[in-house]
Scaffold this active site. Structure first.
Site: not given
Length: 168
Positions: A74, A78, A107, A109
């Site tokens: 990840y 990114k 965030v 989410t």
């Protein structure tokens, strides 16, 4: 206008990362950004219309991560989005195509839903931010909207952290 917002986070320690999960993360987080951006730019160039492309990166594209959340694929993808943003901005600027990215902090989410179940974890993350909280989706959307709009007409090749001061 195009927004690249696909992303997955298959949290595994680097020493244990499966090649399948590594490749899946690269495909979703990095290759999809390239392919979508390229398709949009081709269309903009062919039609001779200026445009704006915004990709979602992450603050983890600027950092090596956190020891309690190992996630090399990840973080690597990114970081790649950040540098692809720069490279595409340089290449496509002459066509009037602006390319930027947004790098959110954590965030609220589904991507962090498993962490929200851990007692005290969100409070821990919130404590890492000078503003004292994680981000809400609407705050990231506002940054994307700004970068897509005319108020940012002279901004390209930039990655805007939406991080509550985390990177400060």
């Amino acid at each position: 206008m195009v927004v690249n917002s696909a992303g997955i986070s298959l949290r595994e320690k680097a020493i244990e990362q499966s090649v399948e999960n590594w490749q899946r993360t690269l495909d979703v987080n990095m290759t999809s950004v390239f392919l979508m951006s390229r398709a949009a730019a081709r269309e903009m160039v062919a039609r001779r219309i200026p445009g704006s492309i915004v990709s979602i990166s992450s603050i983890m594209g600027f950092r090596g991560g956190r020891p309690e959340i190992p996630n090399v694929a990840y973080q690597g993808t990114k970081a790649a989005v950040i540098n692809m943003t720069r490279a595409m901005a340089v290449e496509w600027g002459r066509f009037g195509i602006r390319v930027n990215a947004v790098a959110p902090t954590w965030v609220r989410t589904p991507l962090i839903a498993d962490h929200e179940k851990k007692p005290g974890f969100i409070e821990h993350l919130s404590g890492l931010m000078p503003l004292g909280r994680i981000a809400e989706p609407e705050e990231v959307a506002a940054a994307v909207t700004f970068l897509l709009g005319s108020d940012s007409a002279m901004i390209t090749g930039h990655t805007l952290p939406v991080d509550g001061g985390y990177l400060a």
